[in-house]
Every structure is written in structure tokens, then in C-alpha cells.
Design a protein around this motif. Structure first.
Motif, PDB file in Angstrom:
ATOM      1  N   SER A   7       1.025  -4.891  -1.164  1.00 55.40           N
ATOM      2  CA  SER A   7       1.781  -3.816  -1.659  1.00 55.40           C
ATOM      3  C   SER A   7       1.854  -2.830  -0.183  1.00 55.40           C
ATOM      4  O   SER A   7       1.010  -3.128   0.590  1.00 55.40           O
ATOM      5  CB  SER A   7       0.840  -2.870  -2.474  1.00 55.40           C
ATOM      6  N   GLU A  65       0.731   0.073  -0.139  1.00 53.60           N
ATOM      7  CA  GLU A  65      -0.556   0.600   0.003  1.00 53.60           C
ATOM      8  C   GLU A  65      -1.667   0.134   0.427  1.00 53.60           C
ATOM      9  O   GLU A  65      -2.249   0.317   1.413  1.00 53.60           O
ATOM     10  CB  GLU A  65      -0.929   1.136  -1.573  1.00 53.60           C
ATOM     11  N   GLU A  66      -1.311  -1.579   0.168  1.00 42.69           N
ATOM     12  CA  GLU A  66      -2.680  -2.403   0.835  1.00 42.69           C
ATOM     13  C   GLU A  66      -2.308  -2.379   2.410  1.00 42.69           C
ATOM     14  O   GLU A  66      -3.184  -2.577   3.178  1.00 42.69           O
ATOM     15  CB  GLU A  66      -2.322  -3.748   0.317  1.00 42.69           C
ATOM     16  N   LEU A 114      -0.948  -0.253   4.409  1.00 42.28           N
ATOM     17  CA  LEU A 114      -1.130   1.255   4.922  1.00 42.28           C
ATOM     18  C   LEU A 114      -2.665   1.229   5.075  1.00 42.28           C
ATOM     19  O   LEU A 114      -3.229   1.784   6.002  1.00 42.28           O
ATOM     20  CB  LEU A 114      -0.844   2.364   4.220  1.00 42.28           C
ATOM     21  N   LYS A 115      -3.570   0.766   4.310  1.00 44.53           N
ATOM     22  CA  LYS A 115      -4.947   0.688   4.176  1.00 44.53           C
ATOM     23  C   LYS A 115      -5.381  -0.301   5.400  1.00 44.53           C
ATOM     24  O   LYS A 115      -6.587   0.140   5.713  1.00 44.53           O
ATOM     25  CB  LYS A 115      -5.639   0.398   3.001  1.00 44.53           C
ATOM     26  N   SER A 138       6.663   4.733   3.841  1.00 46.17           N
ATOM     27  CA  SER A 138       5.632   5.650   3.047  1.00 46.17           C
ATOM     28  C   SER A 138       6.406   7.051   2.855  1.00 46.17           C
ATOM     29  O   SER A 138       5.993   7.989   2.057  1.00 46.17           O
ATOM     30  CB  SER A 138       4.239   5.744   3.795  1.00 46.17           C
ATOM     31  N   GLU A 151       4.090   8.611  -3.451  1.00 48.50           N
ATOM     32  CA  GLU A 151       2.736   7.838  -3.308  1.00 48.50           C
ATOM     33  C   GLU A 151       2.508   7.182  -4.395  1.00 48.50           C
ATOM     34  O   GLU A 151       1.975   5.761  -4.243  1.00 48.50           O
ATOM     35  CB  GLU A 151       1.605   8.761  -3.184  1.00 48.50           C
ATOM     36  N   GLU A 152       3.002   7.255  -5.535  1.00 51.22           N
ATOM     37  CA  GLU A 152       2.674   6.219  -6.617  1.00 51.22           C
ATOM     38  C   GLU A 152       3.691   5.058  -6.464  1.00 51.22           C
ATOM     39  O   GLU A 152       3.025   4.123  -7.040  1.00 51.22           O
ATOM     40  CB  GLU A 152       2.900   6.597  -8.172  1.00 51.22           C
ATOM     41  N   GLU A 153       4.618   4.910  -5.733  1.00 51.10           N
ATOM     42  CA  GLU A 153       5.489   3.887  -5.444  1.00 51.10           C
ATOM     43  C   GLU A 153       4.865   3.005  -4.426  1.00 51.10           C
ATOM     44  O   GLU A 153       5.100   1.564  -4.424  1.00 51.10           O
ATOM     45  CB  GLU A 153       6.976   4.266  -5.202  1.00 51.10           C
ATOM     46  N   TRP A 154       3.870   3.363  -3.606  1.00 50.16           N
ATOM     47  CA  TRP A 154       3.351   2.493  -2.412  1.00 50.16           C
ATOM     48  C   TRP A 154       2.782   1.243  -3.146  1.00 50.16           C
ATOM     49  O   TRP A 154       2.591   0.203  -2.592  1.00 50.16           O
ATOM     50  CB  TRP A 154       2.262   3.340  -1.796  1.00 50.16           C
ATOM     51  N   ALA A 155       1.867   1.307  -4.253  1.00 50.40           N
ATOM     52  CA  ALA A 155       1.650   0.291  -4.907  1.00 50.40           C
ATOM     53  C   ALA A 155       2.320  -0.821  -5.696  1.00 50.40           C
ATOM     54  O   ALA A 155       2.229  -1.948  -5.682  1.00 50.40           O
ATOM     55  CB  ALA A 155       0.273   0.782  -6.043  1.00 50.40           C
TER      56      ALA A 155
END
Length: 135
Positions: A25, A27-28, A30-31, A56, A61-65
Motif C-alpha cells: 500500500s 501507506e506501507e 511511505l512508512k 500522498s 489519507e484513508e485512501e493511502w491504505a
């Protein structure tokens, strides 16, 4: 003697060796300090930080995952004038890059003329990839 269809299937698998074993994802990515995926051939494919930042910025933000990377641009061996993208968030990204995003459109599949591929690949060279499919 192998059938022509079997040979074609093996060839499609060979040309798709560059695809990831598993997508990650946004999100992953980016982390992670070094956002990457492992490809089918065992090598690593790294995402550019600038592309992750761009993604991003255009997504909530909820779409990042929900956004899976790399975004797969499916090219059919039959319908050669078009390519497809699957996933509501993936379609939103491609529509945004192409300047066609409509917030009321919540398609989970996008079909685009193939001549638009270079624009997408120039904007997102490390966060998109091709997949050749038989359809």
C-alpha cells in the motif's frame, strides 16, 4: 507437441517476470525507509520518494491504505488499442494524472486509450508497471 495457447501463456508469464510478488500500500511505502517491492525474479523494485509524495498529496489519507503499488497498467494481447486499471483508488490516480478526475465517478475499473501510457509513465515511472494479459 505443446499447443500454441500453452506457448503463448508461457511467453506471457516470461514477459511479466518484472511484476511484483506482492504489492504494497502507499501507506506501507511511505512508512518504510526504502519503499520497494520484491519482483517475481527476486530482485527489488524501489519507488521514488517524490512519486510517493505526489500520490500522498492527491489522495485522502484513508485512501493511502487502499492504493496498491505499483499500479498495474494491463495491456491486452487482444484489445491492443487500450489498457486497463483496476481499483477505485488506482483509477482515481490515473484520472488525476490525465486531468480527467471527476469526484462523482467511483469506477473500480478504468479503460484508457493506449496512447495515454507515455504521459502516465512520465509522471509515475516507478509507481506504475505494465502487465501483459491474454484477453
Amino acid at each position: 507437441m505443446p499447443k500454441a495457447e500453452d506457448l503463448l501463456n508461457r511467453e506471457i508469464m516470461r514477459v511479466n517476470i518484472h511484476l511484483p510478488r506482492q504489492r504494497v500500500s502507499l501507506e506501507e511505502a511511505l512508512k518504510s525507509e526504502n519503499g520497494y517491492v520484491v519482483l517475481r525474479d527476486g530482485s527489488r523494485h524501489y519507488f521514488r520518494a517524490s512519486e510517493l509524495k505526489y500520490l500522498s498529496d492527491i489522495l485522502d489519507e484513508e485512501e493511502w491504505a487502499k492504493l496498491k503499488l505499483p499500479i498495474i497498467l494491463e495491456i491486452s494481447t487482444v484489445d491492443r488499442g487500450y489498457f486497463r486499471v483496476h481499483g477505485r483508488v488506482e483509477v482515481k490516480v490515473i484520472d488525476t494524472v490525465l486531468g480527467q478526475f471527476d469526484p462523482l465517478d467511483e469506477r473500480s475499473e478504468g479503460r484508457y486509450p493506449r496512447y495515454l501510457l507515455p504521459k502516465i509513465r512520465r509522471t509515475l515511472p516507478t509507481t506504475t508497471t505494465y502487465a501483459f494479459i491474454m484477453e
